[in-house]
Design a protein around this motif. Structure first.
Motif, mmCIF file in Angstrom:
data_model
loop_
_atom_site.group_PDB
_atom_site.id
_atom_site.type_symbol
_atom_site.label_atom_id
_atom_site.label_comp_id
_atom_site.label_asym_id
_atom_site.label_seq_id
_atom_site.Cartn_x
_atom_site.Cartn_y
_atom_site.Cartn_z
ATOM 1 N N GLY A 94 0.785 -1.227 0.000
ATOM 2 C CA GLY A 94 0.000 0.000 0.000
ATOM 3 C C GLY A 94 0.817 1.277 0.000
ATOM 4 O O GLY A 94 0.272 2.358 -0.243
ATOM 5 N N SER A 95 2.123 1.193 0.254
ATOM 6 C CA SER A 95 2.954 2.397 0.215
ATOM 7 C C SER A 95 3.139 2.844 -1.230
ATOM 8 O O SER A 95 3.177 2.023 -2.150
ATOM 9 C CB SER A 95 4.305 2.127 0.878
ATOM 10 O OG SER A 95 4.996 1.091 0.201
ATOM 11 N N GLU A 96 3.246 4.154 -1.429
ATOM 12 C CA GLU A 96 3.332 4.718 -2.770
ATOM 13 C C GLU A 96 4.492 5.698 -2.887
ATOM 14 O O GLU A 96 4.999 6.212 -1.885
ATOM 15 C CB GLU A 96 2.031 5.449 -3.135
ATOM 16 C CG GLU A 96 0.810 4.560 -3.224
ATOM 17 C CD GLU A 96 -0.421 5.339 -3.651
ATOM 18 O OE1 GLU A 96 -0.347 6.589 -3.691
ATOM 19 O OE2 GLU A 96 -1.446 4.712 -3.956
ATOM 20 N N ARG A 97 4.872 5.926 -4.144
ATOM 21 C CA ARG A 97 5.859 6.953 -4.459
ATOM 22 C C ARG A 97 5.428 7.653 -5.733
ATOM 23 O O ARG A 97 5.037 7.003 -6.700
ATOM 24 C CB ARG A 97 7.249 6.346 -4.636
ATOM 25 C CG ARG A 97 8.324 7.387 -4.913
ATOM 26 C CD ARG A 97 9.702 6.796 -4.824
ATOM 27 N NE ARG A 97 10.726 7.766 -5.142
ATOM 28 C CZ ARG A 97 12.023 7.508 -5.144
ATOM 29 N NH1 ARG A 97 12.448 6.293 -4.822
ATOM 30 N NH2 ARG A 97 12.907 8.435 -5.444
ATOM 31 N N SER A 98 5.461 8.982 -5.717
ATOM 32 C CA SER A 98 4.998 9.763 -6.865
ATOM 33 C C SER A 98 6.163 10.508 -7.498
ATOM 34 O O SER A 98 7.089 10.936 -6.811
ATOM 35 C CB SER A 98 3.918 10.763 -6.438
ATOM 36 O OG SER A 98 2.792 10.090 -5.896
ATOM 37 N N LEU A 99 6.094 10.678 -8.824
ATOM 38 C CA LEU A 99 7.088 11.449 -9.544
ATOM 39 C C LEU A 99 6.440 12.043 -10.785
ATOM 40 O O LEU A 99 5.352 11.627 -11.191
ATOM 41 C CB LEU A 99 8.291 10.588 -9.930
ATOM 42 C CG LEU A 99 8.040 9.370 -10.820
ATOM 43 C CD1 LEU A 99 9.235 9.137 -11.735
ATOM 44 C CD2 LEU A 99 7.833 8.141 -9.961
ATOM 45 N N SER A 100 7.106 13.026 -11.369
ATOM 46 C CA SER A 100 6.618 13.685 -12.572
ATOM 47 C C SER A 100 7.610 13.448 -13.699
ATOM 48 O O SER A 100 8.820 13.549 -13.502
ATOM 49 C CB SER A 100 6.449 15.187 -12.333
ATOM 50 O OG SER A 100 6.002 15.835 -13.508
ATOM 51 N N VAL A 101 7.086 13.101 -14.894
ATOM 52 C CA VAL A 101 7.921 12.787 -16.042
ATOM 53 C C VAL A 101 7.536 13.706 -17.197
ATOM 54 O O VAL A 101 6.354 13.870 -17.494
ATOM 55 C CB VAL A 101 7.759 11.314 -16.460
ATOM 56 C CG1 VAL A 101 8.577 11.033 -17.715
ATOM 57 C CG2 VAL A 101 8.178 10.395 -15.335
ATOM 58 N N THR A 102 8.522 14.314 -17.832
ATOM 59 C CA THR A 102 8.308 15.152 -19.012
ATOM 60 C C THR A 102 8.803 14.410 -20.237
ATOM 61 O O THR A 102 9.960 13.992 -20.296
ATOM 62 C CB THR A 102 9.056 16.489 -18.879
ATOM 63 O OG1 THR A 102 8.562 17.190 -17.725
ATOM 64 C CG2 THR A 102 8.836 17.346 -20.117
ATOM 65 N N LEU A 103 7.912 14.226 -21.232
ATOM 66 C CA LEU A 103 8.235 13.492 -22.450
ATOM 67 C C LEU A 103 8.266 14.457 -23.631
ATOM 68 O O LEU A 103 7.337 15.227 -23.837
ATOM 69 C CB LEU A 103 7.208 12.389 -22.707
ATOM 70 C CG LEU A 103 7.060 11.323 -21.610
ATOM 71 C CD1 LEU A 103 5.977 10.327 -21.998
ATOM 72 C CD2 LEU A 103 8.378 10.626 -21.374
ATOM 73 N N ALA A 104 9.348 14.401 -24.400
ATOM 74 C CA ALA A 104 9.469 15.195 -25.625
ATOM 75 C C ALA A 104 9.050 14.339 -26.813
ATOM 76 O O ALA A 104 9.216 13.107 -26.811
ATOM 77 C CB ALA A 104 10.903 15.679 -25.801
ATOM 78 N N ALA A 105 8.482 14.980 -27.838
ATOM 79 C CA ALA A 105 8.002 14.259 -29.010
ATOM 80 C C ALA A 105 9.134 13.450 -29.618
ATOM 81 O O ALA A 105 10.217 13.964 -29.887
ATOM 82 C CB ALA A 105 7.438 15.240 -30.040
ATOM 83 N N GLY A 106 8.881 12.146 -29.819
ATOM 84 C CA GLY A 106 9.869 11.272 -30.429
ATOM 85 C C GLY A 106 10.991 10.863 -29.506
ATOM 86 O O GLY A 106 11.890 10.129 -29.923
#
Length: 358
Positions: free
Chosen positions: A117-129
């Motif tokens: 039940g423990s969680e970890r959050s992160l943010s990902v930035t994706l560039a085209a291609g």
């Protein structure tokens, strides 16, 4: 009075000359074709039109290419230690790690959830291609509170002797008594020729070992020994197993002991002479030998071993201590790969990775 003409005289004579019939045709005059010679400015106008049309086509092609490039999907690869972590991207469940997905360019919130039940959050930035590889360590959460009990393990030589803890029979040796409260406990080992009584201190979350050697049970003073080793070792004395290096400490009779330490999987075996002092703990630190490591990657990769850069592939006969090591391979185009490599004295530890394969 003249005579009235009869009805026939009202018609022309058939012999009288007839007036000539005149056929007319409308003549339409078409405009003369205009040529370059007849209109000197037309050539420039035509070329200007051609240039403008070509420019418009080029602009349309550039706009299409730009639209296509900005809308090309990106690749996101998620790896975790340990694997099998559930992944949610922008609120949508995507599966378990290791995981590779194709997404439009943009910013995405990612949630990694462990089975507990423990969680970890992160943010990902994706560039085209583009391609992004993320490796996340997900260690088990620390216990909310320290255990309030400990365990006691009793071995005797010979075995099969009756063991009592705080006056309660716990079976015949060897025996492990779990769930003992923290503090001191009275241990009695009853043999054929007598009884041995000891007072043992139990610590929270630990297992204390009591080893009684000899053909008969006789009161004697004892101490403890603890081992520090990067890998688990089996401990023997006179060919008899007395415990492992993973135990917090072992109780042995005071005096000199020749202890054999081994790990068959890693091809390691050694022995140490240890002096046990009564009512004291003796610490023993074990140094491990090294083994050979060979690492290769396609097309190539930089290599880190346990966080230390050791060069670029191919790497042959690199010396590393026996045991498990974390290997990181990195390529500027194909991202990162993480794995664990076990080194032993038996043979060269080999690792081959195709960086082009997700």
């Amino acid at each position: 009075m003249s005579a009235e003409p009869d009805g026939l005289s009202a018609f022309d004579s058939e012999t009288a000359p007839r007036p000539a019939l005149v056929h007319t045709r409308d003549v339409v005059t078409l405009p003369k074709p205009v040529t370059a010679s007849s209109a000197p400015g037309l050539s420039a106008i035509v070329w200007v039109a051609v240039v403008l049309a070509a420019a418009a086509a080029a602009a349309g092609m550039w706009a299409y290419q730009r639209f296509a490039s900005t809308n090309k999907p990106a690749s996101l690869t998620l790896q975790t230690t340990p694997p099998g972590i559930q992944v949610t991207i922008a609120g949508k469940p995507m599966g378990a790690t290791p995981l590779t997905v194709s997404l439009p360019a943009g910013d995405y919130p990612v949630t990694l959830a462990r089975p507990d039940g423990s969680e970890r959050s992160l943010s990902v930035t994706l560039a085209a291609g583009g391609s992004v590889v993320q490796h996340v360590e997900m260690p088990a959460p620390a216990p909310a509170a320290a255990a309030l009990t400990g365990s006691l393990h009793i071995e005797t030589n010979p075995g099969g002797q009756v063991v009592l803890v705080d006056g309660v029979a716990r079976g015949n040796s060897p025996v492990t008594v779990p769930g003992l409260s923290v503090g001191t406990h009275a241990v009695v080992v009853q043999g054929r020729d007598g009884a041995l009584q000891r007072t043992i201190s139990v610590e929270a979350g630990q297992t204390v070992s009591l080893v009684v050697a000899g053909p008969q049970v006789a009161p004697t003073r004892a101490g403890w020994v603890s081992f520090t080793s990067p890998v688990a070792l089996e401990l023997r004395e006179n060919g008899r197993v007395i415990g492992t290096s993973e135990a917090e400490r072992l109780m042995l009779p005071a005096g000199v002991h020749d202890i054999e330490m081994s790990n068959d999987a890693l091809g390691f075996s050694t022995s140490r002479r240890v002096t046990i002092n009564a009512d004291r703990t003796t610490s023993v630190s074990v140094e491990l030998p090294t083994g050979a490591v060979s690492i290769n990657a396609l097309p190539w990769a930089e290599v880190w071993l346990d966080g230390v850069r050791i060069g670029e592939t191919p790497i042959a006969n690199f010396s590393a201590a026996i045991g498990a090591h974390e290997v990181l391979l990195r390529h500027p185009q194909f991202g990162e790969r993480r794995t664990t490599l076990t080194v032993s004295t038996k043979q060269t530890a080999r690792l081959g990775v195709d960086m082009r394969t997700p």
